[in-house]
Design a protein around this motif. Structure first.
Motif, PDB file in Angstrom:
ATOM      1  N   UNK B  22      37.618  84.159 -25.734  1.00 33.03           N
ATOM      2  CA  UNK B  22      39.052  84.341 -25.476  1.00 33.03           C
ATOM      3  C   UNK B  22      39.864  84.174 -26.771  1.00 33.03           C
ATOM      4  N   UNK B  23      39.437  83.239 -27.609  1.00 31.06           N
ATOM      5  CA  UNK B  23      40.190  82.953 -28.828  1.00 31.06           C
ATOM      6  C   UNK B  23      39.509  83.481 -30.081  1.00 31.06           C
ATOM      7  N   UNK B  24      38.384  84.164 -29.929  1.00 31.35           N
ATOM      8  CA  UNK B  24      37.613  84.519 -31.118  1.00 31.35           C
ATOM      9  C   UNK B  24      36.636  85.626 -30.785  1.00 31.35           C
ATOM     10  N   UNK B  25      36.111  86.282 -31.818  1.00 29.46           N
ATOM     11  CA  UNK B  25      35.019  87.225 -31.618  1.00 29.46           C
ATOM     12  C   UNK B  25      33.700  86.479 -31.522  1.00 29.46           C
ATOM     13  N   UNK B  26      32.633  87.218 -31.274  1.00 29.60           N
ATOM     14  CA  UNK B  26      31.317  86.602 -31.138  1.00 29.60           C
ATOM     15  C   UNK B  26      30.925  85.843 -32.408  1.00 29.60           C
ATOM     16  N   UNK B  27      31.289  86.430 -33.561  1.00 26.43           N
ATOM     17  CA  UNK B  27      30.833  85.898 -34.850  1.00 26.43           C
ATOM     18  C   UNK B  27      31.204  84.436 -35.051  1.00 26.43           C
ATOM     19  N   UNK B  28      32.365  84.028 -34.575  1.00 23.18           N
ATOM     20  CA  UNK B  28      32.799  82.658 -34.866  1.00 23.18           C
ATOM     21  C   UNK B  28      32.657  81.718 -33.671  1.00 23.18           C
ATOM     22  N   UNK B  60      41.331  89.249 -32.565  1.00 25.00           N
ATOM     23  CA  UNK B  60      40.944  87.839 -32.493  1.00 25.00           C
ATOM     24  C   UNK B  60      40.278  87.367 -33.766  1.00 25.00           C
ATOM     25  N   UNK B  61      40.796  87.783 -34.916  1.00 25.93           N
ATOM     26  CA  UNK B  61      40.058  87.488 -36.140  1.00 25.93           C
ATOM     27  C   UNK B  61      40.500  86.202 -36.835  1.00 25.93           C
ATOM     28  N   UNK B  62      41.538  85.518 -36.316  1.00 29.19           N
ATOM     29  CA  UNK B  62      42.022  84.325 -36.998  1.00 29.19           C
ATOM     30  C   UNK B  62      40.907  83.294 -37.205  1.00 29.19           C
ATOM     31  N   UNK B  63      40.176  83.045 -36.128  1.00 25.94           N
ATOM     32  CA  UNK B  63      39.137  82.027 -36.203  1.00 25.94           C
ATOM     33  C   UNK B  63      38.041  82.403 -37.208  1.00 25.94           C
ATOM     34  N   UNK B  64      37.708  83.694 -37.258  1.00 27.80           N
ATOM     35  CA  UNK B  64      36.662  84.131 -38.189  1.00 27.80           C
ATOM     36  C   UNK B  64      37.151  84.030 -39.634  1.00 27.80           C
ATOM     37  N   UNK B  65      38.387  84.466 -39.869  1.00 25.26           N
ATOM     38  CA  UNK B  65      38.919  84.403 -41.236  1.00 25.26           C
ATOM     39  C   UNK B  65      39.032  82.955 -41.701  1.00 25.26           C
ATOM     40  N   UNK B  66      39.415  82.088 -40.795  1.00 31.91           N
ATOM     41  CA  UNK B  66      39.507  80.664 -41.088  1.00 31.91           C
ATOM     42  C   UNK B  66      38.131  80.132 -41.506  1.00 31.91           C
ATOM     43  N   UNK B  67      37.115  80.567 -40.781  1.00 32.39           N
ATOM     44  CA  UNK B  67      35.757  80.105 -41.055  1.00 32.39           C
ATOM     45  C   UNK B  67      35.236  80.666 -42.391  1.00 32.39           C
ATOM     46  N   UNK B  68      35.475  81.934 -42.634  1.00 36.64           N
ATOM     47  CA  UNK B  68      34.881  82.580 -43.810  1.00 36.64           C
ATOM     48  C   UNK B  68      35.598  82.229 -45.109  1.00 36.64           C
ATOM     49  N   UNK B  69      36.921  82.136 -45.054  1.00 38.57           N
ATOM     50  CA  UNK B  69      37.673  81.904 -46.284  1.00 38.57           C
ATOM     51  C   UNK B  69      37.332  82.948 -47.324  1.00 38.57           C
ATOM     52  N   UNK B  70      37.079  82.513 -48.560  1.00 36.73           N
ATOM     53  CA  UNK B  70      36.677  83.465 -49.594  1.00 36.73           C
ATOM     54  C   UNK B  70      35.162  83.453 -49.770  1.00 36.73           C
ATOM     55  N   UNK B  85      36.217  91.500 -46.267  1.00 34.51           N
ATOM     56  CA  UNK B  85      36.568  91.634 -44.864  1.00 34.51           C
ATOM     57  C   UNK B  85      36.909  93.098 -44.619  1.00 34.51           C
ATOM     58  N   UNK B  86      36.226  93.702 -43.659  1.00 33.00           N
ATOM     59  CA  UNK B  86      36.422  95.118 -43.390  1.00 33.00           C
ATOM     60  C   UNK B  86      37.066  95.280 -42.015  1.00 33.00           C
ATOM     61  N   UNK B  87      38.327  95.638 -41.974  1.00 31.20           N
ATOM     62  CA  UNK B  87      39.015  95.755 -40.687  1.00 31.20           C
ATOM     63  C   UNK B  87      38.390  96.846 -39.838  1.00 31.20           C
ATOM     64  N   UNK B  88      38.365  96.609 -38.558  1.00 32.26           N
ATOM     65  CA  UNK B  88      37.746  97.558 -37.646  1.00 32.26           C
ATOM     66  C   UNK B  88      38.695  98.706 -37.338  1.00 32.26           C
ATOM     67  N   UNK B  89      38.130  99.735 -36.725  1.00 32.44           N
ATOM     68  CA  UNK B  89      38.876 100.962 -36.478  1.00 32.44           C
ATOM     69  C   UNK B  89      39.808 100.851 -35.289  1.00 32.44           C
ATOM     70  N   UNK B  90      39.418 100.097 -34.296  1.00 30.18           N
ATOM     71  CA  UNK B  90      40.128 100.194 -33.030  1.00 30.18           C
ATOM     72  C   UNK B  90      40.186  98.849 -32.328  1.00 30.18           C
TER      73      UNK B  90
END
Lengths: 389, 372
Positions: B22-28, B60-70, B85-90
């Motif tokens: 709900x708050x994130x993608x699978x990755x995070x 829902x990429x906030x959580x992933x970006x927070x995790x990955x940083x640079x 970071x490669x933004x998705x198409x859709x």
């Protein structure tokens, strides 16, 4: 370069010889403490939490681990744009060079480092002590008193006073006398080794002291008494929280046992004053079905098959089935194999204790300290008989 | 393996993961007491000396970006190459493509600019410590056009729609790739990793553009099965796919077995993650802990059994936590009782409450949720 209101100079050269095996390979500030920290983490975290962004770390004795550990200071969140951490080892110039002759000489040799920030104030701290302190409050006090020097002080038991710099003050806490490690202390107000100086005043005094061939070039022995003689205004800043100088193996052990108390004098869970450190990349620890843990602190990467109580386990410790660990401090990556008994002991990093060994004793009254990276043969008995000191 | 570009493709629409996405993608999604699912693929890539890794991400990429940083925890904070970071198409949630080629079109510049000759495309929902260098040697030995990462003896339940199974001949050549529901029990399960030359990827992208077929795995590969040399590389160690809450729960319970922890975490190929400062965990006199994995910064007064606790969890006196996964800062108050529950971050169960799922259907307590 940015200008800083207050530059911190951290004295991290302490040998800590009375810590014996704990300082065999590292300087005292690099000694592990509290289940995942090194002693210097407390001072570094205090600096960051107090808003000190530029800090010089003066290293000398066995600096390898300390230099690598502190690095650029990113683990403590120092802001590199505002100065960050710079390690300042002894160096040579065209006029030659030598080891730092004393604490004051270490700062004197790095006057240029401080000058680049043009700070009104300099904080001189030792990396040897365990405490949480907001230096910015002390700086406010220093300004309020319009002092040349402010020394942070704590009341110590009279029996221990001769280990410290002891001072006496007037009713307004202005310092009247200062004696470094007096044989017969007249008071119990001890210096914590935390000083704030007006930089211009300190710089002039350091230059003067450097010319004096009779001086030991030490803050407590030379600089502070000289300033007092000149009638400078030195104030004592009273600190009433937990502060510990772990000078000996026994005091290291009892300071460790202190933080295991239900209401510990030093709260490591305080979210408003985090003690930062380098975190090892290890999985969470695991307590197996047959193991037990009571009144303990355990870090990442440990695997516990035995019984651990009232003890501190650093990252990566392995405790074998049937082993019992009580009232002990077990450092990084130690392996205690099956059916061992470890009591009132400190075991150094990466040491392997062979199965069926007995280390330390409940009744001897002492603390058994085992060094780093040793292999203790199966069935060994160390420190079991009561020791004759 | 400096000549391999790593691409982690995104999978945001795993509906089986319910509130956990709900708050994130699978990755995070939090996993294993201190990690996120994406840590496995990222660590596998850097352990095989990949210098250039692109992570595709949609909503829902906030959580992933927070995790990955640079990319610092993985050593990907570099001047040249590093983490992208490669933004998705859709943002179309209902569109389930296993490897969505549309995401590759919108990031075509990045693919062109990167200097690596090969590309490894992988999802982020596979829990495994994989040696990609071995996989590349296999790829070269077989002179394969595409090598697909797979597990032959996959012991876990297969998701009939989401898992892809590979039918292979004796040599390892892939004869068919089908959803598990349409395949056979003896087929290997794909671990969603594809190694090929970048030129071949460009070729497949042109075919995709011409035909409008956008799913690499189910639309493009089956058509070229005979023309391309597609091989399956079997990972012999532990590997599990996470498509559902049950998968997420079961794969974490696997970590309570020493041999699984050893396979994933206790050798030189480290699994890296974004670490937070926290004191060691404190167990008080009343604590009772049985077969559990606990991260730093927890305070345990109660009873914890067959469970996984992330950083900063508090288990109050009298509380019982059995067969649970409690993620960061979970707060289990006095005499509360939990069984077969996954607690998302910052959730709480108040005094005396009982929350229980069953082993087949673990219950999820959502992020910030307070069970009163």
């Amino acid at each position: 370069m940015y200008t800083q209101e207050c530059v911190a100079m951290l004295l991290a050269g302490g040998q800590g010889t009375r810590l014996q095996m704990l300082t065999k390979n590292v300087a005292k500030p690099a000694v592990p403490f509290g289940g995942k920290y090194r002693i210097v983490d407390f001072t570094l975290s205090n600096c960051v939490n107090s808003g000190m962004d530029a800090i010089g770390v003066l290293t000398q004795y066995k600096p390898l681990l300390l230099n690598a550990y502190i690095g650029k200071g990113t683990a403590w969140d120092f802001d590199p744009k505002k100065g960050g951490v710079v390690i300042l080892p002894p160096y040579t110039s065209e006029k030659g060079g030598q080891w730092y002759q004393g604490t004051a000489d270490a700062v004197y040799q790095n006057i240029n480092f401080v000058e680049q920030y043009k700070p009104p104030y300099v904080l001189v701290v030792s990396g040897d002590h365990i405490y949480k302190m907001d230096y910015s409050k002390m700086l406010e006090y220093h300004k309020q008193k319009n002092a040349d020097v402010t020394i942070s002080v704590i009341e110590v038991p009279f029996s221990e006073a001769r280990r410290f710099g002891i001072m006496s003050t007037d009713a307004a806490d202005r310092i009247e006398s200062f004696e470094e490690k007096p044989a017969e202390p007249k008071g119990n107000l001890a210096s914590m080794g935390v000083y704030i100086f007006n930089w211009d005043y300190l710089r002039d005094n350091l230059r003067e002291d450097a010319k004096d061939s009779d001086s030991d070039h030490d803050f407590g022995k030379n600089i502070i008494p000289a300033m007092l003689r000149k009638g400078a205004s030195l104030y004592a800043y009273r600190f009433r929280d937990y502060w510990k100088d772990v000078g000996t193996v026994e005091s290291y052990w009892s300071a460790s046992m202190d933080i295991l108390k239900d209401d510990p004098p030093l709260d490591l869970f305080d979210a408003d004053w985090k003690i930062r450190s380098i975190n090892p990349m290890k999985p969470p620890h695991h307590v197996a079905a047959g193991g037990s843990v009571r009144q303990v602190m355990i870090s990442e990467g440990c695997n516990i098959y035995g019984h651990v109580s009232n003890s501190i386990l650093f990252p990566g410790v392995q405790v074998g089935e049937g082993s019992v660990i009580e009232n002990s401090v077990i450092m990084m990556d130690v392996v205690v194999e099956e059916n061992c008994v470890v009591q009132r002991a400190i075991i150094g990093e990466k040491t392997v204790v062979g199965r069926d060994s007995v280390i330390g004793s409940k009744t001897s009254g002492g603390v058994t300290a085992i060094g780093d990276q040793l292999t203790i043969a199966d069935g060994s008995r160390i420190g079991v008989e009561s020791r004759k000191n | 393996m400096k000549d391999v570009l790593g691409i982690v493709h995104h999978l945001d629409n795993e509906h089986g993961l319910a509130d956990m996405t709900k708050h994130r993608g699978v990755a995070s999604i939090p996993f294993g007491g201190k990690y996120c699912l994406i840590d496995f693929v990222l660590s596998n890539m850097v352990n095989a000396n990949f210098n250039n890794v692109g992570v595709m991400t949609a909503f829902n990429l906030r959580s992933l970006l927070d995790h990955l940083g640079i990319g610092k925890p993985w050593g990907l904070d570099r001047k040249e190459d590093g983490l992208f970071i490669l933004p998705s198409s859709q943002n179309d949630e209902d569109n389930y493509r296993r490897v969505d080629l549309e995401d590759f079109y919108v990031n075509l510049d990045y693919l062109h600019i990167s200097k690596q000759k090969h590309v490894l495309i992988s999802g982020s929902n596979c829990v495994a410590n994989i040696d990609y260098e071995k996989m590349q040697r296999y790829h070269q030995k077989k002179q394969a056009d595409i090598t697909v990462l797979c597990k032959k003896d996959y012991g876990f339940q297969r998701d009939p729609d989401r898992d892809i199974v590979l039918e292979m001949n004796r040599d390892g050549r892939v004869l068919s790739a089908l959803p598990a529901g349409a395949g056979k029990e003896e087929d290997a399960v794909s671990l969603d990793g594809y190694l090929m030359e970048k030129q071949l990827l460009f070729k497949l992208l042109r075919i995709s553009a011409g035909t409008g077929k956008l799913d690499l795995v189910t639309e493009i590969l089956p058509e070229y099965m005979s023309q391309l040399r597609i091989y399956g590389y079997h990972h012999s160690g532990y590997a599990g796919m996470v498509h559902s809450v049950k998968d997420l729960f079961d794969r974490q319970m696997d970590l309570l077995k020493p041999e699984v922890r050893h396979d994933l975490f206790e050798h030189e190929a480290t699994i890296y993650t974004n670490l937070k400062d926290g004191p060691p965990t404190r167990y008080y006199h009343s604590a009772k802990v049985v077969n559990s994995m606990v991260d730093n910064g927890c305070q345990i007064y109660g009873h914890v059994e067959n469970s996984i606790l992330f950083q900063g969890v508090v288990v109050a006196p009298g509380a019982v936590v059995k067969n649970c996964v409690v993620t960061q800062n979970g707060n289990i108050q006095e005499d509360a009782s939990l069984e077969y529950v996954i607690m998302d971050k910052y959730a709480a169960v108040t005094k005396g409450r009982t929350v229980s799922g069953v082993s087949d259907r673990p219950l999820v307590v959502g992020k910030f949720e307070v069970v009163e």
